[in-house]
Design a protein around this motif. Structure first.
Motif, PDB file in Angstrom:
ATOM      1  N   ARG A  36       0.774  -1.231   0.044  1.00  0.00           N
ATOM      2  CA  ARG A  36       0.038  -0.059  -0.032  1.00  0.00           C
ATOM      3  C   ARG A  36       0.978   1.368  -0.044  1.00  0.00           C
ATOM      4  O   ARG A  36       0.781   2.140  -0.677  1.00  0.00           O
ATOM      5  CB  ARG A  36      -0.964   0.065   1.176  1.00  0.00           C
ATOM      6  CG  ARG A  36      -1.521   1.396   1.378  1.00  0.00           C
ATOM      7  CD  ARG A  36      -2.687   1.423   2.338  1.00  0.00           C
ATOM      8  NE  ARG A  36      -2.285   1.392   3.793  1.00  0.00           N
ATOM      9  CZ  ARG A  36      -3.082   1.652   4.869  1.00  0.00           C
ATOM     10  NH1 ARG A  36      -4.464   2.131   4.550  1.00  0.00           N
ATOM     11  NH2 ARG A  36      -2.452   1.729   6.102  1.00  0.00           N
ATOM     12  N   SER A  39       2.196   1.862  -3.415  1.00  0.00           N
ATOM     13  CA  SER A  39       1.271   2.107  -4.539  1.00  0.00           C
ATOM     14  C   SER A  39       0.844   3.578  -4.562  1.00  0.00           C
ATOM     15  O   SER A  39       0.880   4.144  -3.502  1.00  0.00           O
ATOM     16  CB  SER A  39       0.087   1.071  -4.597  1.00  0.00           C
ATOM     17  OG  SER A  39       0.556  -0.337  -4.259  1.00  0.00           O
ATOM     18  N   GLU A  40       0.830   3.977  -5.837  1.00  0.00           N
ATOM     19  CA  GLU A  40       0.194   5.480  -5.943  1.00  0.00           C
ATOM     20  C   GLU A  40      -1.169   5.584  -5.313  1.00  0.00           C
ATOM     21  O   GLU A  40      -1.422   6.787  -4.638  1.00  0.00           O
ATOM     22  CB  GLU A  40       0.480   5.797  -7.201  1.00  0.00           C
ATOM     23  CG  GLU A  40       2.156   6.171  -7.593  1.00  0.00           C
ATOM     24  CD  GLU A  40       2.005   6.436  -9.058  1.00  0.00           C
ATOM     25  OE1 GLU A  40       1.326   6.888  -9.761  1.00  0.00           O
ATOM     26  OE2 GLU A  40       3.212   6.720  -9.549  1.00  0.00           O
ATOM     27  N   GLY A  42      -5.204   3.306  -4.660  1.00  0.00           N
ATOM     28  CA  GLY A  42      -5.884   2.040  -4.969  1.00  0.00           C
ATOM     29  C   GLY A  42      -7.102   2.088  -5.900  1.00  0.00           C
ATOM     30  O   GLY A  42      -7.050   3.501  -6.463  1.00  0.00           O
ATOM     31  N   SER A  53      -6.473  -2.705  -3.321  1.00  0.00           N
ATOM     32  CA  SER A  53      -5.315  -2.905  -4.132  1.00  0.00           C
ATOM     33  C   SER A  53      -5.681  -3.143  -5.467  1.00  0.00           C
ATOM     34  O   SER A  53      -6.810  -3.132  -5.950  1.00  0.00           O
ATOM     35  CB  SER A  53      -4.113  -3.950  -3.804  1.00  0.00           C
ATOM     36  OG  SER A  53      -4.809  -5.316  -4.134  1.00  0.00           O
ATOM     37  N   GLN A  54      -4.617  -3.256  -6.579  1.00  0.00           N
ATOM     38  CA  GLN A  54      -4.993  -3.758  -8.046  1.00  0.00           C
ATOM     39  C   GLN A  54      -5.708  -5.148  -7.832  1.00  0.00           C
ATOM     40  O   GLN A  54      -5.510  -5.958  -6.862  1.00  0.00           O
ATOM     41  CB  GLN A  54      -3.742  -3.924  -8.891  1.00  0.00           C
ATOM     42  CG  GLN A  54      -2.969  -2.357  -9.091  1.00  0.00           C
ATOM     43  CD  GLN A  54      -4.037  -1.399  -9.673  1.00  0.00           C
ATOM     44  OE1 GLN A  54      -4.422  -1.834 -10.674  1.00  0.00           O
ATOM     45  NE2 GLN A  54      -4.326  -0.337  -9.278  1.00  0.00           N
ATOM     46  N   SER A  60       1.929 -10.656  -8.144  1.00  0.00           N
ATOM     47  CA  SER A  60       3.016 -10.201  -7.230  1.00  0.00           C
ATOM     48  C   SER A  60       4.120 -11.203  -7.389  1.00  0.00           C
ATOM     49  O   SER A  60       3.985 -12.444  -7.542  1.00  0.00           O
ATOM     50  CB  SER A  60       2.328  -9.880  -5.954  1.00  0.00           C
ATOM     51  OG  SER A  60       3.566  -9.770  -5.161  1.00  0.00           O
TER      52      SER A  60
END
Ligand SMILES: [Fe+2]
Length: 207
Positions: A36, A39-40, A42, A53-54, A60
């Motif tokens: 998280r 990540s830019e 969600g 998340s994606q 992953s």
């Protein structure tokens, strides 16, 4: 594997626990919190204030997430084949998987996961003894809605709520409406949710 089939409203809600997840929940929690952080932004789905998340968490490179994906796939497939009375070689696909991190006050609005056939969730880090605001519903509970929402005197109570445990897994038909109650602790509530497709349904459409 031992699993319970809870037939609320006549709909299967399958519950089991993943010993591997129970043993590895702390490093998994740290891994998802780091994800998280890195990540830019969600996704916006049912999450209210929470991070989603994606949808392709199974892609992953992290070995722990890879192992989790494999566990979800193997156990989920078994549960679905059993519930559907499918043959042992029925092709079931894990079509999406994502992490949910709900901070203080976060919740998930009522939603379903159509057009998938089966969906579910595993719990990475939750408060197993949350407060109850009354009515039997606890902070952070998952609630399922009766597809025929008439209630008494024709049907049982319109919703049923479960208080999740770390390492537990629920699998249910994707049409079943559900939501997550808000929780009010600083420690985030962390789960990983997923969708399954029955391969023959997709193949029939593709032709
Ligand atoms: Fe959901």
């Amino acid at each position: 594997m031992k699993a319970d089939n809870r037939l609320h409203f006549g709909v299967s809600i399958l519950e089991t626990s993943l010993p591997w997840l129970l043993e590895n929940h702390s490093p998994l929690r740290d891994c998802l919190l780091t994800l998280r952080h890195q990540s830019e932004q969600g996704l916006q789905r049912s999450n209210q204030r929470g991070w989603h998340s994606q949808d392709d968490l199974f892609n992953s490179d992290d070995p722990l997430i890879q192992q989790l994906s494999q566990q979800v796939f193997e156990v989920g497939t078994q549960l679905i084949r059993h519930a559907e009375k499918f043959p042992a070689d029925e092709k079931v696909l894990l079509s999406s998987m994502w992490a949910n991190i709900n901070d203080f006050g976060a919740w998930n609005a009522p939603h379903a996961h159509l057009p998938c056939e089966w969906s579910g969730v595993v719990y990475i880090d939750v408060n197993e003894n949350p407060q109850s605001a009354g009515g039997g519903i606890h902070d952070g509970d998952i609630l399922f809605f009766d597809p025929i929402t008439v209630g008494a005197p024709y049907r049982p109570a319109t919703t049923v709520s479960y208080t999740p445990k770390i390492g537990s897994m629920y699998v249910f038909p994707s049409y079943l409406m559900h939501m997550v109650a808000p929780h009010f602790e600083e420690k985030p509530r962390i789960s990983v949710a997923f969708n399954f497709r029955i391969a023959r349904n997709i193949e029939a459409i593709a032709r």
